[in-house]
Design a protein around this motif. Structure first.
Motif: not given
Length: 893
Positions: A529, A790, A792, A797-802, A862
């Motif tokens: 995180r 996020p 992960v 695994q997940k983009p830093w869109e949030e 984002r």
């Protein structure tokens, strides 16, 4: 105007040259000859002009007063930093032995000089031998809380000692004395200047800042891929597996070749790790190359192998030779990199001519070799690891593999950071004392200007060297130590578990739902995180000479109470980490020890055991029969006399005498095959090729009873060892202490928030906090902006869109979020983006600047979820790259 002043003092000549407004180069030549160029300081352009006023030189931010006794160095505020007091030159074996004495403030703390065992944080009042060893890393760079640093320009054996107001540097082999005086006064400025002198640290691939799983060792392809599968089934975060030695199987040592019998189709295996499991692979290589492989033949033909035969039946190559480095890289590339290996672990880079924890054994072994391509070993002793790291870095950069170079080396030196080489602290023991000492070791390493360091989480040895966990991960006492070490490791610059004797994968410490597993999982999830924060700090290292693992004095130099705190540190500018460094739930049990001769008896009545040695793994040809006092063998330096280097077997027979009634734990530790019979019963049967491990059994015995004993062992290849130990009856472990707490200090001048609860405290006070096994005490400095990514299981695994943004009030704050595509060197050509955040504490306003820069794959839109610490109110703000200003309401105090 000029930037260099030269004058004669007695028979010696002194030169002072400005390299910038905050760096002076001082040289003393004993015979008036110019000193040769440095072997690790990069060429420097002319710096600020020197203005001379009678006996005072004004050189940028440092002024120098020259007098009969030496030179005094002053800060811009005319504060005396240090005095060049006395120096000595003595001709010895064609070289100069030199000594430089400085006068320094007796109140200031002194840090740096590399990384060593022993737990010393402030070198005031200590002597340090700057030499590479299994657990020691020599870096001739010292920083002072008075705001200056000294970089000593020598690769030779050097002693540094401090007593009262005297600081002494002594070097065995030199052409003269050359050192650099740097004025900060902030530690970040000192480190940044060190990097200007010795080289900037490139950015690692983003996955390298995640978790890496290692152990000694995965024995075949099935075990390696099975481990990857298990991680993904459990959803436990991990980014890399490390394949330690023997992936070459029966091929020569470190031949950079995979054995098709144990690792068939390595290219396909690595592709499966990448594509199916989203994992990267690091493999070990050594500077010693085993006799009989193509790399050995080519290096030998080029004349770049040293003459001493290594215990691994090979020879160490001359990394000071450009030809040697080129050949070495050629085989690393074809055997590993071209097959998809992502990173390299360079072991034994002191270099390890002999297997010993005594640093002077290594010095004597190096000095006994023929000269290197750069001259006498006495001159270049500490630079080998830097040069072999250069071989890999230069080769991989030239090959343009599309991957950033990432190397882990057991040794390090000033300048090695420019070759993308991190270091770890060597083969340490699993004890609470060693864990405590690791904190100081890592902090001094970082204070030496080298930014990336890691430790064997859980300690390399779980038995021997003071470690007493023969049951390894099955022992609750070891589980507690491992959890606390893992929590500390999650806040080291690099996060890696490794060791021998017992498995290190998290599920071996208890399944999901167990206290140890859940604590490990919580620490790993927290690390991931924090990845936006960590990766942004990594960019500060590369772009601005920053430091991630920080002495408290980096940020609180105005608070002397923080100077000698060796069990807390800053992780970047926002987080203060307070690892738990003592057992609170499970005390280690009575120490296991090799069974002494007094409790063993040979068939003919002597103390000890009858021992036979055979050529062949199944006792084919008897080579000797002799007496052995006990079974406690380590044949890393070569087999028992009379036996071949590999494929031999040993047998011990006799009786075991029991000194007291009770429950005994019998342990058989080693590598490869071993069997144990008690009273004619085969009780341990582990007859196969294997890495180091421990088998154990528990038996109740009556006092004065006697039991027949037979042990058999075969050794296939590599470093051999076998130990027969016992843990005698003793008092039970201590019960849980409730409530567990840890005492810590909150530096003055800041507010502090507990990361877990967000409870606020004022600085300048000591505090006791609860320490449940699931948590490591971490505090956030007031005046910080902390981005959280996020949850992960692996990088990307997940983009830093949030992203969550937590603002901790108490002072104004700034933070730069850095992003790029995570690998490759496009960032050097501007393919990256930054977003500047600013917090106005008085007005309660958060500003988000226009996004600067871009790269392929950047999320154009984002979401930021923003809140103040200790406030439940969350603002969800869309961001498309344009500046925003957001008002945040403060919670009532």
């Amino acid at each position: 105007m000029m930037n260099q002043v030269v004058w004669q003092s007695g028979s010696a000549w002194c030169s002072i040259r400005t390299l910038s407004g905050d760096i002076l180069e001082v040289s003393w030549s004993p015979d008036g000859k110019p000193l040769p160029s440095s072997l690790f300081v990069l060429p420097q352009a002319d710096g600020f002009p020197i203005y001379q006023d009678e006996s005072t030189l004004l050189a940028g931010n440092i002024s120098v007063h020259c007098h009969d006794e030496g030179m005094d160095f002053f800060s811009p505020g005319k504060k005396l930093l240090l005095r060049d007091d006395l120096r000595y030159f003595r001709r010895d074996d064609g070289f100069w032995r030199v000594e430089q004495r400085f006068r320094v403030s007796p109140q200031a703390a002194l840090y740096g000089l590399g990384q060593y065992p022993g737990g010393v944080l402030d070198w005031r009042g200590h002597e340090v031998l700057l030499v590479q060893s299994n657990q020691g890393i020599a870096v001739p760079f010292l920083i002072s809380t008075d705001g200056y640093a000294i970089l000593w320009d020598s690769l030779a054996l050097t002693r540094v000692s401090s007593k009262d107001d005297e600081l002494v540097w002594e070097t065995d082999c030199a052409d003269g004395i050359r050192y650099y005086v740097i004025h900060g006064p902030d530690f970040d400025a000192l480190i940044a200047a060190f990097r200007r002198l010795t080289g900037q640290a490139p950015l690692y691939p983003r996955w390298a800042y995640g978790y890496w799983q290692s152990k000694e060792r995965y024995v075949d392809r099935d075990e390696l891929l099975g481990t990857a599968t298990r991680f993904r089934e459990l959803g436990f975060p991990v980014d890399a597996l490390i394949q330690d030695w023997k992936y070459w199987g029966d091929k020569p040592w470190s031949s950079m070749q995979w054995d098709p019998k144990v690792f068939p189709d390595p290219e396909g295996m690595i592709r499966e790790l990448h594509d199916k499991h989203h994992l990267h692979l690091m493999t070990t290589i050594w500077p010693v190359i085993g006799e009989g492989c193509p790399a050995f033949a080519e290096l030998k033909k080029a004349g770049v192998l040293f003459e001493t035969e290594h215990w691994a039946r090979g020879h160490i190559y001359d990394a000071f030779s450009a030809k040697g480095r080129s050949i070495y890289w050629k085989h690393v590339k074809s055997g590993l990199i071209d097959l998809g290996v992502d990173a390299l672990w360079m072991d034994g880079t002191e270099p390890e001519f002999v297997s010993s924890h005594d640093p002077m054994d290594g010095v004597r072994a190096c000095h006994a070799q023929r000269d290197t391509a750069q001259g006498s070993w006495k001159r270049v002793l500490n630079g080998y690891s830097m040069m072999t790291a250069k071989a890999v870095f230069d080769g991989q950069r030239a090959a343009e593999s599309g991957k950033r170079v990432f190397t882990l080396s057991r040794s390090g030196f000033a300048g090695q950071q420019r070759y993308a080489a991190a270091s770890w602290s060597g083969d340490i023991a699993a004890t609470w004392k060693v864990l405590r000492e690791q904190v100081a070791a890592g902090l001094n390493f970082a204070a030496s200007g080298l930014p990336y360091w890691t430790t064997d989480i859980g300690g390399f040895f779980t038995t021997g060297y003071g470690a007493r966990f023969p049951r390894g991960c099955a022992d609750d006492a070891y589980r507690e130590l491992y959890v606390r070490w893992y929590q500390f490791g999650a806040f080291c610059p690099l996060f890696r578990s490794h060791g021998t004797n017992t498995p290190r994968e998290p599920w071996h410490f208890g399944g999901p739902g167990s206290w140890a597993y859940e604590a490990l999982l919580a620490a790993a999830r927290l690390r991931y995180r924090l990845m936006p924060y960590i990766y942004s700090q990594a960019w500060q290292i590369t772009a601005h000479g920053g430091t991630l693992m920080r002495l408290l004095a980096f940020d609180f130099r105005s608070d002397p109470a923080s100077y000698r705190i060796a069990d807390q540190f800053m992780f970047g500018p926002a987080l203060m980490v307070c690892p738990v460094l003592e057992p609170m739930f499970h005390e280690p049990g009575r120490e296991a020890e090799p069974i002494p001769a007094e409790f063993l008896q040979t068939p003919d009545g002597e103390s000890g055991l009858a021992c036979e040695g055979f050529a062949g793994r199944d006792f084919e040809v008897r080579r000797f029969a002799k007496h052995a006092s006990q079974i406690n063998g380590n044949w890393a330096g070569g087999p028992p006399a009379g036996l071949p280097f590999a494929d031999y077997s040993l047998r011990w027979e006799g009786e075991l005498a029991i000194p007291e009634s009770g429950e005994y734990e019998i342990l058989l530790e080693g590598n490869d095959g071993r069997r144990l019979w008690l009273d004619g019963e085969l009780v341990i049967d582990s007859w196969q090729n294997q890495g180091n491990s421990t088998q154990h059994l528990t038996r109740s015995f009556e006092k004065k009873s006697r039991h027949t004993l037979k042990v058999e062992y075969f050794h296939h290849s590599g470093a051999a060892a076998l130990v027969l130990s016992w843990r005698r009856p003793g008092p039970p472990p201590k019960s849980e202490r409730v409530p567990p707490q840890r005492k810590l200090y909150l530096p003055s001048g800041s507010r502090w928030y507990e990361l877990a609860s967000e409870v606020r405290h004022m600085g300048g006070q000591s505090l006791r906090v609860s320490t449940p096994i699931s948590e490591i005490p971490v505090f956030v400095r007031g005046g910080s902006i902390l981005p959280l990514g996020p949850e992960v299981e692996y990088d990307g695994q997940k983009p830093w869109e949030e992203l969550d943004l937590v603002v901790y009030p108490g002072a104004d704050a700034r933070f730069t979020l850095y992003e790029d595509n995570g690998d490759g060197y496009q960032y050097e050509n501007g393919e990256f983006s930054t977003i500047e955040f600013g917090w106005d504490d008085r007005r309660g306003m958060l500003s988000i600047a226009d996004r600067a820069g871009s790269f392929p794959g950047l999320a154009a839109e984002r979401i930021f979820r923003i809140r103040l610490a200790a406030s439940p109110e969350v603002l969800t703000i869309p961001y498309s790259g344009q500046a925003l200003v957001i008002a945040l309401h403060r919670p009532k105090p």
